[in-house]
Design a protein around this motif. Structure first.
Motif, PDB file in Angstrom:
ATOM      1  N   GLY A 122       0.905  -1.358  -0.043  1.00 14.82           N
ATOM      2  CA  GLY A 122      -0.036  -0.011  -0.030  1.00 14.82           C
ATOM      3  C   GLY A 122       0.733   1.463  -0.097  1.00 14.82           C
ATOM      4  N   ILE A 123       1.999   1.077   0.335  1.00 14.31           N
ATOM      5  CA  ILE A 123       2.895   2.553   0.542  1.00 14.31           C
ATOM      6  C   ILE A 123       3.830   2.554  -0.560  1.00 14.31           C
ATOM      7  CG2 ILE A 123       4.393   3.775   2.028  1.00 14.31           C
ATOM      8  CD1 ILE A 123       3.096   2.206   4.314  1.00 14.31           C
ATOM      9  N   ASN A 124       4.030   3.607  -1.438  1.00 13.86           N
ATOM     10  CA  ASN A 124       4.578   3.561  -2.647  1.00 13.86           C
ATOM     11  C   ASN A 124       5.964   4.318  -2.719  1.00 13.86           C
ATOM     12  OD1 ASN A 124       4.255   6.362  -2.651  1.00 13.86           O
ATOM     13  ND2 ASN A 124       2.528   6.316  -4.035  1.00 13.86           N
ATOM     14  N   HIS A 125       6.398   4.622  -1.640  1.00 14.02           N
ATOM     15  CA  HIS A 125       7.819   5.041  -1.153  1.00 14.02           C
ATOM     16  C   HIS A 125       8.222   5.153   0.110  1.00 14.02           C
ATOM     17  CE1 HIS A 125      11.037   8.218  -1.610  1.00 14.02           C
ATOM     18  NE2 HIS A 125      10.712   8.523  -2.864  1.00 14.02           N
ATOM     19  N   ALA A 132       3.203   5.440   8.659  1.00 16.74           N
ATOM     20  CA  ALA A 132       2.159   4.384   8.801  1.00 16.74           C
ATOM     21  C   ALA A 132       2.217   3.953  10.174  1.00 16.74           C
ATOM     22  CB  ALA A 132       2.251   3.243   7.712  1.00 16.74           C
ATOM     23  N   ARG A 250      -7.435  -4.779  -0.281  1.00 14.29           N
ATOM     24  CA  ARG A 250      -7.822  -3.269   0.403  1.00 14.29           C
ATOM     25  C   ARG A 250      -7.190  -2.168  -0.104  1.00 14.29           C
ATOM     26  NH1 ARG A 250      -6.184  -1.215   6.520  1.00 14.29           N
ATOM     27  NH2 ARG A 250      -4.171  -1.570   5.841  1.00 14.29           N
ATOM     28  N   ILE A 251      -6.161  -2.301  -0.900  1.00 14.03           N
ATOM     29  CA  ILE A 251      -5.227  -1.401  -1.583  1.00 14.03           C
ATOM     30  C   ILE A 251      -5.926  -1.058  -2.756  1.00 14.03           C
ATOM     31  CG2 ILE A 251      -3.257  -0.467  -2.416  1.00 14.03           C
ATOM     32  CD1 ILE A 251      -3.329  -0.842   0.661  1.00 14.03           C
TER      33      ILE A 251
END
Lengths: 352, 207
Positions: A122-125, A132, A250-251
Motif C-alpha cells: 500500500g505504500i509507494n515510497h 504508517a 484493501r489497496i
C-alpha cells in the motif's frame, strides 16, 4: 620526548577531525553497497543522497522511542536486528497500550530494491513508510506533528538534522529521508549462499540438493538474488475471521486481489519465524505442510499453485538445509546497524 | 465558503468541516493565460487565513479561473512532500499512499455509522480511481471593473474574486449520494469518484 610530541600531533589530528565532523561542513557522502550481479536499486538516491550524517540520524530515529505516544516503542521494537529486523518469535506486532497489530512485522533487508512496502504494497515510497507505524493507533500511536515537536526540543536532533541537511529545520520530509538513509543500508548479501555464488564457499550435499529443489519448486516467486519477485500472490491461506485481512484487495479494491500478499524474501528465513502475513506458521515445517497439504485452493489462488505444491519428506529436508544457508550473520551482527553506542557481543565466541 | 446546514434525504449535517487541496491558474479570455499558483494550497474551513489567497498577475482582465481539486500523481508518488502537502497536516493516507483531496465530516441522524458520524475522505490518483477534478469558473463579463462587478476592489486597492462553495453539492452535484447508505468513504474508488464529481460542481463566483 619524541613520543610525547607524536602523541601531541595525534591529538591535534583527532581534534581537527572532530572539528571537521561537527563544524557546519558538508555531509560526508556514503555509497550503497550493491552486491555483484544484483539489479540496479529502485530507490531514487538523486533526491536523497546518502551521507554519513543522514545515515547516523536515521539510525538514531530508528531506535527512538520518543516517536511513540508514550515513549515506549521505537521502530526497532518490532524490527530487531538479531531477527533480521523482523520481530523474533512474535506472530503479531505489539503496539502501545496493550494493542496488537494484525500483521507479522516483515524483515527489513535490501529495501533499496523495493518500490512498494507493507504486506499489501500500500505504500509507494520508502520515505513515507515510517509514517504508517508512527501514526497507527495500534502501533506507535503518535501524530506526526507531536513526534516532530519532540525531536525539535532535543538538542542532539537539532544538531544532527543540521549536520545532515544543512540547517536546523526538522520536518516530515527530512525525518523520512533520514530514516530511508538508514533503511536502504540494511543490505543482506553475505550469507553462505552468497559466498557459494561468489565462489568463496561450497554447499554441503543436502544444501546443494536443496538448492536444486528450491530452483525448481520455489524460485519463480522467491526469485534470486532478492529471494522474492516482489509480486502479490494468493497462496491459499484462508481468511482469519478475527483479523479479516484481505491483503492487496484493501489497496486496489479489486476482488481478484483478495487474500493476495507480497511474496516475502527468504533471506535470513531461518530466524524470521513465525511466517505468513499474520505469523500463523510457527516453523518452516508448518509452511511446507501448508503448501503440500493445507492450502485452500480457490479460483483466485495463484495459477501455479492450483494443485498445491507437492513436496516429499526428502525434499523438505533438503530444502530446509538450503534455506539455512540464507542466514547472513554479517548482517545480523553488523555494529553499524545497532543502536548508537551499542556493541553486539559475538555469541559465537567460545569462552572458558 | 459555504458551511453545511442540512443534508437532503432527511438527514442533517452538523459541524461540517471541509478542506480542499487546490493548485490553480487563472485564465484570461483567450488571448493569454497565466499560472498564478504553482504549489498546492490547503483550504481549511477551520483556519480563516487559509481562505484567502494573495496572487499577483500581469493580466488586466481576468475572465476565467481554473483550478484543480486534488494533488497530481507526481506528488502522490514522490515521497514526503512539504508545505501544504506535508502529511503532518492529516490530508494523507499513510497506509495506502495518497493524498486526501477533500474531506467532509460531521454527524447526521441519517448516518447509521458509529455515533452517527459520517466521514467522507476523497482521494485517488491511480486509474481507474482517479478523483482529480479540474474546476473552471467564468468570472463573468465586466471583469476588471473597479466597482459593482465580481472583481471588486478591496480596501488596499487589490482586485478581489470571491469563490463560494456550496457544501450541499457534495450530496447531489451530479448524482445523489446518500448518507444513509454510504456514511463512510475512506479510500479511492467508485464512491470517492462520485463524490468528487459532485463537489467539483460546488464552486461559483459570487457577485
Amino acid at each position: 620526548m619524541r613520543s610525547l610530541r607524536t602523541i601531541g600531533c595525534l591529538l591535534m589530528v583527532i581534534a581537527m577531525g572532530l572539528a571537521w565532523m561537527s563544524g557546519g561542513r558538508k555531509p560526508v557522502p556514503m555509497k550503497l553497497p550493491v552486491p555483484a550481479g544484483w539489479p540496479a536499486p529502485q530507490y531514487d538516491f538523486k533526491k536523497n543522497p546518502l551521507t554519513k550524517e543522514g545515515f547516523l540520524l536515521g539510525r538514531k530515529l530508528f531506535y527512538e522511542t520518543a516517536l511513540s505516544r508514550d515513549s515506549t516503542i521505537s521502530c526497532a521494537s518490532c524490527h530487531q536486528q538479531f531477527g533480521a529486523f523482523a520481530t523474533y518469535e512474535h506472530p503479531l506486532s505489539h503496539g502501545i497500550d496493550n494493542t496488537l497489530t494484525t500483521r507479522n512485522a516483515p524483515a527489513l533487508e535490501n529495501l533499496a530494491w523495493e518500490k512498494e512496502f507493507m504486506w499489501d504494497g500500500g505504500i509507494n515510497h520508502l520515505d513515507l513508510q515510517p509514517l504508517a507505524p508512527l501514526t497507527a493507533v495500534n502501533e506507535m500511536g503518535e501524530t506526526i506533528a507531536e513526534a516532530l515537536h519532540r525531536l525539535r526540543r532535543d538538542t542532539a536532533y537539532v544538531r544532527m538534522f543540521s549536520e545532515a541537511f544543512g540547517d536546523t529545520a526538522i520536518n516530515t520530509q527530512r525525518m523520512g529521508k533520514a530514516l530511508s538513509q538508514f533503511l536502504v543500508m540494511l543490505v543482506s548479501a553475505d550469507s553462505k549462499y552468497d559466498r557459494v555464488i561468489r565462489g568463496k564457499d561450497s554447499f554441503l550435499l543436502p544444501e546443494r540438493l536443496g538448492y536444486g529443489i528450491f530452483q525448481q519448486k520455489c524460485g519463480s516467486c522467491h526469485r534470486e538474488p532478492l529471494f522474492t519477485d516482489l509480486s502479490y500472490r494468493n497462496t491459499g491461506i484462508p481468511l482469519d475471521n478475527t483479523l479479516n485481512d484481505y491483503g492487496r484487495m484493501r489497496i486496489t479494491g479489486d476482488r481478484r486481489d483478495s487474500l493476495k500478499f507480497k511474496v516475502p524474501s527468504l533471506r535470513n528465513v531461518a530466524i524470521t519465524h513465525p511466517y505468513g502475513h499474520d505469523g500463523r506458521f510457527f516453523s518452516l515445517l508448518n509452511v511446507f505442510e501448508h503448501y503440500r497439504k493445507n492450502m485452500i485452493v480457490t479460483p483466485l489462488t495463484d495459477s501455479i499453485l492450483q494443485h498445491r505444491l507437492p513436496l516429499s519428506n526428502f525434499e523438505i529436508g533438503q530444502l530446509t538445509a538450503f534455506l539455512n544457508t540464507l542466514t547472513d550473520t554479517t548482517f545480523l551482527k553488523n555494529p553499524l546497524f545497532a543502536p548508537p553506542g551499542y556493541v553486539i557481543t559475538p555469541v559465537f565466541i567460545h569462552r572458558h | 465558503m459555504g458551511e453545511g446546514e442540512g443534508a437532503r434525504g432527511g438527514g442533517e449535517v452538523r459541524n461540517g468541516e471541509r478542506e480542499v487541496h487546490g493548485s490553480g491558474h487563472d485564465r484570461d479570455g483567450g488571448r493569454e493565460e497565466e499560472v498564478l499558483l504553482k504549489e498546492a494550497h490547503l483550504v481549511d474551513e477551520g483556519d480563516s487565513s487559509s481562505l484567502v489567497l494573495h496572487l499577483s498577475t500581469d493580466l488586466a482582465d481576468i475572465r476565467r479561473i481554473s483550478f484543480v481539486v486534488g494533488v497530481d500523481s507526481l506528488a502522490n508518488t514522490g515521497g514526503v512532500q512539504g508545505g501544504d502537502l506535508d502529511p503532518m497536516l492529516g490530508m494523507f493516507w499513510t497506509w495506502n499512499t495518497g493524498y486526501v483531496y477533500a474531506r467532509l465530516e460531521g454527524e447526521s441522524d441519517s448516518a447509521h455509522s458509529p455515533a452517527h458520524r459520517f466521514t467522507w475522505d476523497i482521494g485517488g490518483y491511480k486509474d481507474p480511481s482517479n478523483a482529480l477534478r479540474t474546476v473552471t469558473l467564468d468570472v463573468g463579463a465586466g471583469g476588471g471593473s473597479t466597482s459593482g462587478g465580481v472583481q471588486g476592489r478591496g480596501a488596499d486597492g487589490k482586485k478581489e474574486i470571491c469563490i463560494t462553495a456550496d457544501v450541499l453539492k457534495w450530496f447531489d452535484g451530479k448524482s445523489p449520494v446518500h448518507l444513509v447508505r454510504t456514511p463512510i468513504c475512506h479510500q479511492p474508488g467508485a464512491l470517492a469518484m462520485r463524490i468528487a464529481d459532485n463537489y467539483s460542481t460546488m464552486f461559483s463566483v459570487t457577485p
